[in-house]
Enzyme design. Structure first.
Site, PDB file in Angstrom:
ATOM      1  N   ARG A  48       0.841  -1.199   0.000  1.00 40.33           N
ATOM      2  CA  ARG A  48       0.000   0.000   0.000  1.00 40.33           C
ATOM      3  C   ARG A  48       0.877   1.249   0.000  1.00 40.33           C
ATOM      4  NH1 ARG A  48      -1.078   2.256   4.550  1.00 40.33           N
ATOM      5  NH2 ARG A  48      -1.369   0.301   5.689  1.00 40.33           N
ATOM      6  N   TYR A 101     -16.634  17.873 -14.984  1.00 36.47           N
ATOM      7  CA  TYR A 101     -16.987  16.448 -15.048  1.00 36.47           C
ATOM      8  C   TYR A 101     -17.998  16.122 -13.950  1.00 36.47           C
ATOM      9  CZ  TYR A 101     -16.467  11.452 -14.191  1.00 36.47           C
ATOM     10  OH  TYR A 101     -16.717  10.122 -13.951  1.00 36.47           O
ATOM     11  N   ASP A 173      -7.377  19.592 -14.349  1.00 39.43           N
ATOM     12  CA  ASP A 173      -7.701  18.240 -14.813  1.00 39.43           C
ATOM     13  C   ASP A 173      -7.287  18.168 -16.282  1.00 39.43           C
ATOM     14  OD1 ASP A 173      -8.872  15.917 -15.799  1.00 39.43           O
ATOM     15  OD2 ASP A 173     -10.652  16.096 -14.540  1.00 39.43           O
ATOM     16  N   LYS A 198      -8.399   6.916 -18.989  1.00 36.89           N
ATOM     17  CA  LYS A 198      -8.734   7.457 -20.295  1.00 36.89           C
ATOM     18  C   LYS A 198      -7.526   7.386 -21.236  1.00 36.89           C
ATOM     19  CE  LYS A 198     -12.722   8.495 -18.317  1.00 36.89           C
ATOM     20  NZ  LYS A 198     -12.515   8.422 -16.872  1.00 36.89           N
TER      21      LYS A 198
END
Length: 381
Positions: A48, A101, A173, A198
């Site tokens: 982690r 978004y 972004d 994306k």
């Protein structure tokens, strides 16, 4: 500094010292042996906190965005949450785009509003409007450019100067553009966020997110959030994203080539009211986009004559474009934002037009994409 494609193929990806593998291995382990208590090998103790496959991806991401630090996350939303939770406190205020978004809007307007954070939606293409919306408690100026789904363009350098003037953090972004087309840190942004699902991953087979910054103090905060909250990608996710980055430059060129062709077909058809693509001279943000972007990308939105039903019918009539959410993959996708990705914004200032369709133009033969769009539009007559 080497060129973009050279960095995408080599930075963070030195051959494995044990085997000579030219591809970074998938370190499928949850923990790492220690050479005595606290004797960490190369700094790794628990997956982690850190994993060599993730480190390689983060090194490449930082290089491509022109930053010193990058952090990878399990999703784009996890990356956004880590940044906002790291820098905001109850009572703070966020400025965000009028057509942000839908997931970003949902996160800020519900999760963070419940925590006492305030927000204002503003047209980030209008610097004077942004300036007028700044409050004494404003801490973050959130920017998308191009925006999702209306393809609005904000002047990153102008917003960066405004942010410095008012001691705000400018977050960009960069998902729609990718670092191949645009590098916000060089234009004055403090941090860049990506849904690596994306264009960076690029093959619709992995979910992920990333944050990149040049600010060492901010990176330390993001590292604390990443480790403490634990929304990290697995090593196979990192491997897939890293693989996608290797072809990002050539893919973005083809995405842009194909999108220009499709945008022209849309603009010429009587069933289309307007085309939203920053590569077109009639786009209100075209000059700014041309100044800060290498090319204009693969995303197009269009408003369809006949209203919502016609827009839905168009989405149902395509054959090469697949009706699906998401974007940035090698295959072309079409969606109805008002009923799909941006349904959470219904009834708000961020509600998108009901006649809007969004196309993620892929890498298929351009003639096939053009023919598909044309036949879908013709079917609406």
């Amino acid at each position: 500094m080497n060129g973009f494609s050279t960095r995408a193929l080599h930075d963070g990806q030195e051959p494995d010292p044990t085997t000579g593998s030219v591809v970074v291995p998938i370190f499928a382990t949850s923990t790492f042996a220690q050479d005595g208590v606290g004797g960490l090998r190369s700094g790794y103790e628990y997956a982690r906190t850190g994993n060599p496959t993730r480190t390689a991806l983060e090194t490449t991401l930082a290089s491509l965005e022109g930053g010193r630090h990058a952090r990878a996350f399990a999703s784009g939303m996890a990356a956004e949450d880590a940044l906002l939770r790291g820098v905001l406190r109850p009572g703070d205020h966020v400025l965000m785009p009028l057509d942000a978004y839908g997931g970003t809007y949902r996160l800020i307007s519900t999760v963070y509003c419940d925590w006492g954070v305030e927000y204002t939606a503003v047209d980030t293409a209008d610097v004077d409007a942004v300036r007028a919306a700044i409050r004494p408690n404003t801490k973050v100026l959130w920017c998308e450019t191009p925006t999702n789904p209306l393809l609005g363009i904000a002047d990153i350098a102008a917003l960066g100067a405004l942010a410095r003037e008012h001691d705000l953090m400018l977050v960009v972004d960069n998902t729609f553009a990718s670092p191949y087309l645009q590098t916000p840190l060089a234009l004055g942004a403090h941090a860049v966020v990506h849904s690596t699902t994306k264009y960076l991953g690029g093959h619709s087979d992995v979910v992920g997110g990333a944050l990149v910054t040049d600010d060492t103090e901010l990176d330390a905060t993001l590292g604390r959030m990443q480790n403490g909250m634990g929304a990290v990608p697995g090593p196979f996710d990192c491997f897939l994203t890293q693989r996608g980055l290797k072809t990002l430059a050539v893919r973005m060129e083809r995405h842009s080539d194909n999108a220009e062709r499709v945008a022209d077909v849309l603009a010429a058809h009587p069933a289309v009211v307007s085309v939203l693509y920053p590569g077109r001279a009639d786009h209100p943000g075209h000059e700014v986009a041309a100044k800060q972007m290498r090319r204009f990308g693969g995303m197009i939105s269009a408003r369809i004559a006949g209203g919502e039903q016609a827009a839905r019918d168009f989405c149902a009539a395509t054959r090469v474009f697949t009706l699906a959410e998401s974007l940035g993959g090698v295959e072309s996708l079409v969606e109805h934002p008002g009923a799909m990705t941006h349904a959470s914004a219904a009834g708000s200032l961020l509600e998108v037009p009901a006649d809007l369709v969004r196309l993620s133009v892929g890498l298929e033969d351009a003639d096939d994409l053009v023919d598909d769009v044309r036949q879908a539009l013709d079917s609406l007559a």
